[in-house]
Design an enzyme around this catalytic site. Structure first.
Site, PDB file in Angstrom:
ATOM      1  N   ASP A 138       0.847  -1.194   0.000  1.00  0.00           N
ATOM      2  CA  ASP A 138       0.000   0.000   0.000  1.00  0.00           C
ATOM      3  C   ASP A 138       0.883   1.244   0.000  1.00  0.00           C
ATOM      4  O   ASP A 138       1.990   1.210  -0.553  1.00  0.00           O
ATOM      5  CB  ASP A 138      -0.936  -0.024   1.221  1.00  0.00           C
ATOM      6  N   HIS A 202      -3.886   6.102   3.215  1.00  0.00           N
ATOM      7  CA  HIS A 202      -4.558   4.890   2.732  1.00  0.00           C
ATOM      8  C   HIS A 202      -3.969   3.622   3.339  1.00  0.00           C
ATOM      9  O   HIS A 202      -4.691   2.727   3.801  1.00  0.00           O
ATOM     10  CB  HIS A 202      -4.463   4.854   1.206  1.00  0.00           C
ATOM     11  N   SER A 528     -10.994  -0.926  -1.431  1.00  0.00           N
ATOM     12  CA  SER A 528      -9.761  -0.905  -0.637  1.00  0.00           C
ATOM     13  C   SER A 528     -10.041  -1.137   0.838  1.00  0.00           C
ATOM     14  O   SER A 528      -9.209  -1.684   1.563  1.00  0.00           O
ATOM     15  CB  SER A 528      -9.052   0.445  -0.787  1.00  0.00           C
TER      16      SER A 528
END
Length: 734
Positions: A138, A202, A528
């Protein structure tokens, strides 16, 4: 100088200039490609020598030697290099090469969510959960978050072979046991240096959703208060940073991270990244990485993608991984708007700003075009399309849901967006705002046009009960599998709408520069967010059954999933697969549909891959003397494609083998539910087991007619205590 000499000199000059242009053109056409050569080579020096040799063989210019940008050596082999298209085509035909494809950019695609799926904090835990390692590919991680505090954790498991890329702003601990960043082009910035530190937010969000510690109280500035936690709270985390601000996630870097993660000793690889690739499993970097992972007993969990509800829009779909779609939970965020005439409207958004009920002037974006724009553009409030003098200090009504940045940059007090798309998704805005439906937006516009001094205010968001959840999110990508339609994808659905989890405090929560709120937790949406729910659930199952294969874990999650209603979800099983995960039930699946490397090799043979290619991939003598169709891959779901015809007749059969992991002595009976017109039978329809790990086979046959593009059915093996359910989908459009 005579005429002949002048002419020759002129021609020579033109030829030199043409050659110069050709060289410039050739240079400008250089592009980064990935050259995948299959199984790992034992000797790194020999591998690099081979790469250099084959590069020079295909090079257009012998005077400009090609160099390897990045190479893969620990878990599989290959390299990245800058090539022309013609050089790439020549390389693709080389006998030592499996595939060549452009090094493209992929994109990054919970206080309440775990409780909603029936997995409370007090759920049964295995004592060895802390031996399970989840590798997260990520944007890095914010290691200082309380979600990753290592209090109570001992040293990393002995199987861990990875490293920590420490720096003055980043260190690992006994929760985050490894971290590394990848950037093949080697270009870094002061804003985002060469470090696993998460500037985006994220990666922190996904890692904490999968395996974050329980943190209480947690909220987004008071919104969604509760205990934030991951699924496998005692599991360790290994971080592989492959995504960078404003640059996305390079294929070359993703492949390098897989190469390391597999060799480092992770058990689960969580990848909330995606992008469209061609119709070849070995030209899709996540598929390549996941294949080599499954060969080593490592399960890869991937996000389905955010391109729904379009048919065949999946970003990840390999049969040896888990593909996860996104669903809603029983909580939604609503934001009320009140006009100067005391009429109130309710929209959706994540609004933590408080206007304290004060009324502000309101204007329609179409009435405030900036110089160089007209109302047909400014009504959408796109960036630079609004006249700052007209909108500053006012609330702006915009068409569509994309006007937040434009209104924010123009100095507006608030934004009212209106539209019908993605109504199930609450946008996070950098200023007070609400996303209203078209009917309410039209009423507000009428008020603006009929009132001398129109005013409005926007209230802070409230959390309310969503009684129809779970529903697959409108943005969640749908199947069928674009390469092999008869392998049902996605596999599962998990919470992915308005999920709260840890966040990087240096990242703007709305993703808009200038949004200066500093958060430890943020609410965002996407597949996600769904993917790490399944990664955490898979790690949880792995902690109880350390020897189970990736396919067995996937099967346990699929056959115990909560069934969703096909009438409430566009494209039915192509939206949600087997259904919504139930981690507690997955510990007791009764039977599992297992598969290993040999099964996938036979499947690939059946898909037309050659023995030569597969031998390069596996590094052994694999051959296509035995093949199997997609229908016979030992999967915990069934998909039958029948091209459309006037008769609508469908017919097909599936060979399956189940392994008993429940009671030593048990008898399962087959129960089939299907639509009128279809005859679905399991033969035999009774399976009697006399020992644990015993395997028994059956054939599922489907015959009849269907009157719709997608018909839903199911097969359940029932021993009176355990129900082992598999979805069946019959479809006529691939």
């Amino acid at each position: 100088m005579d005429t002949a000499c002048r002419t020759s000199l002129h021609l020579f000059t033109l030829l030199c200039f043409a050659l110069f242009l050709q060289l410039c053109q050739s240079s400008s056409q250089l592009k980064s490609y990935i050259v995948y050569t299959g199984n790992a080579m034992k000797d790194e020096d020999s591998a690099l020598a081979l790469y250099s040799s084959i590069l020079q063989e295909v090079a257009e210019s012998k005077a400009e030697p090609k160099s390897v940008q990045q190479h893969y050596r620990r878990s599989f082999s290959g390299f990245a290099a800058k090539l022309t298209e013609e050089e790439a085509n020549r390389l693709a035909r080389h006998e030592r090469v499996v595939a060549v494809f452009p090094n493209e950019k992929k994109q990054l695609h919970t206080t309440r969510s775990w409780d909603f799926i029936g997995f409370p904090l007090q759920a049964e835990r295995a004592t060895v959960e802390s031996d399970v390692i989840i590798g997260v590919l990520d944007s890095g991680i914010w290691a200082e978050s309380e979600s990753f505090n290592d209090k109570g954790f001992g040293p990393p498991p002995s199987k861990w072979k990875g490293t920590c890329q420490s720096s003055k702003n980043f260190t690992c601990n006994n929760k985050i046991i490894g971290a590394k960043s990848y950037k093949a082009d080697g270009f870094f910035t002061n804003e985002e240096p060469n470090s696993p530190l998460d500037i985006n937010g994220h990666g922190t969000h996904t890692a904490s959703t999968a395996a974050g510690n329980p943190v209480s109280p947690a909220s987004m500035l008071g919104l969604a208060q509760g205990t934030a936690r991951g699924g496998a709270i005692k599991a360790r985390i290994a971080v592989y940073k492959v995504c960078w601000l404003d640059e996305g996630c390079s294929d070359a870097d993703i492949l390098a991270a897989f190469d390391d993660a597999i060799a480092d000793g992770v058990d689960i690889i969580s990848v909330s990244i995606g992008g469209f690739s061609g119709g070849n499993y070995f030209k899709h970097v996540i598929s390549i990485g996941a294949f080599h992972a499954v060969r080593k007993g490592v399960l890869t969990v991937t996000s389905a993608g955010n391109s729904g509800p379009r048919y065949s829009s999946l970003s990840n779909f390999s049969p040896w991984s888990i593909t996860v779609a996104a669903s809603t939970i029983d909580r939604k965020f609503v934001t009320k708007v009140e006009l100067g005439n005391n009429i109130t409207y309710e929209g959706v958004s994540i609004n933590t700003f408080d206007l304290k009920g004060e009324l502000y002037p309101i204007i329609y974006g179409g009435d405030a075009p900036n110089k160089g724009f007209d109302s047909t553009i400014s009504r959408f409030c796109f960036s630079d399309s609004l006249d700052k003098k007209l909108v500053e200090g006012k609330i702006v009504l915009c068409d569509g849901r994309s006007g937040a940045i434009g209104t924010f940059d123009a100095g507006a007090v608030g934004a009212l967006l209106q539209g019908q798309s993605y109504r199930d998704l609450s946008p996070s805005l950098p200023l007070p705002g609400s996303y209203l439906d078209l009917q309410d937006g039209t009423s507000i516009l009428d008020y603006i046009n009929s009132t001398r001094i129109p005013t409005a205010t926007i209230f802070k968001t409230d959390a309310t009960k969503d009684t129809v959840a779970p529903i697959v999110a409108s943005f969640s990508s749908r199947g069928p599998n674009i390469i092999t339609p008869e392998v049902l994808k996605p596999d599962l659905v998990a919470p992915g709408v308005d999920i709260i989890a840890s966040w990087s405090p240096v990242s703007p929560p709305s993703g808009v520069d200038g949004d200066n709120r500093t958060l430890s937790f943020n609410i965002i949406s996407g597949t996600s967010m769904a993917c790490p729910h399944v990664s955490g659930a898979a790690a949880y199952v792995k902690s109880f059954y350390p020897t189970w294969s990736p396919a067995a874990i996937r099967s346990a999650l699929m056959t115990t999933a909560r069934q969703l209603n096909p009438k409430n979800n566009l494209h039915a099983e192509f939206a949600y697969g087997a259904g919504q995960i139930d981690p507690s039930k997955a510990l007791y699946p009764g039977l599992v549909y297992d598969a290993g490397e040999i099964d996938y090799v036979r499947f690939l043979c059946g898909q037309g891959y050659s023995s030569r290619s597969l031998q390069l991939v596996t590094g052994d003598s694999s051959s296509c003397t035995e093949t199997s169709s997609a229908r016979d891959l030992n999967y915990a779901s069934f998909a039958l494609f029948s091209p459309p015809s006037n008769s609508n007749i469908v017919s097909g059969s599936f060979n399956r083998t189940v392994t008993n992991v429940g009671s030593a002595t048990c008898t399962y009976k087959a129960h089939v539910i299907g639509p009128e017109g279809l005859i679905i039978e399991a033969n035999p329809n009774v399976l009697s087991f006399t020992s644990l790990n015993q395997k028994l086979s059956f054939v599922l046959t489907i015959n009849g007619t269907i009157n719709e593009a997608v018909a839903s059915a199911s097969l359940t093996w029932d021993d009176g205590k355990v129900q082992v359910r598999s979805p069946i989908v019959v479809f006529t459009t691939a």
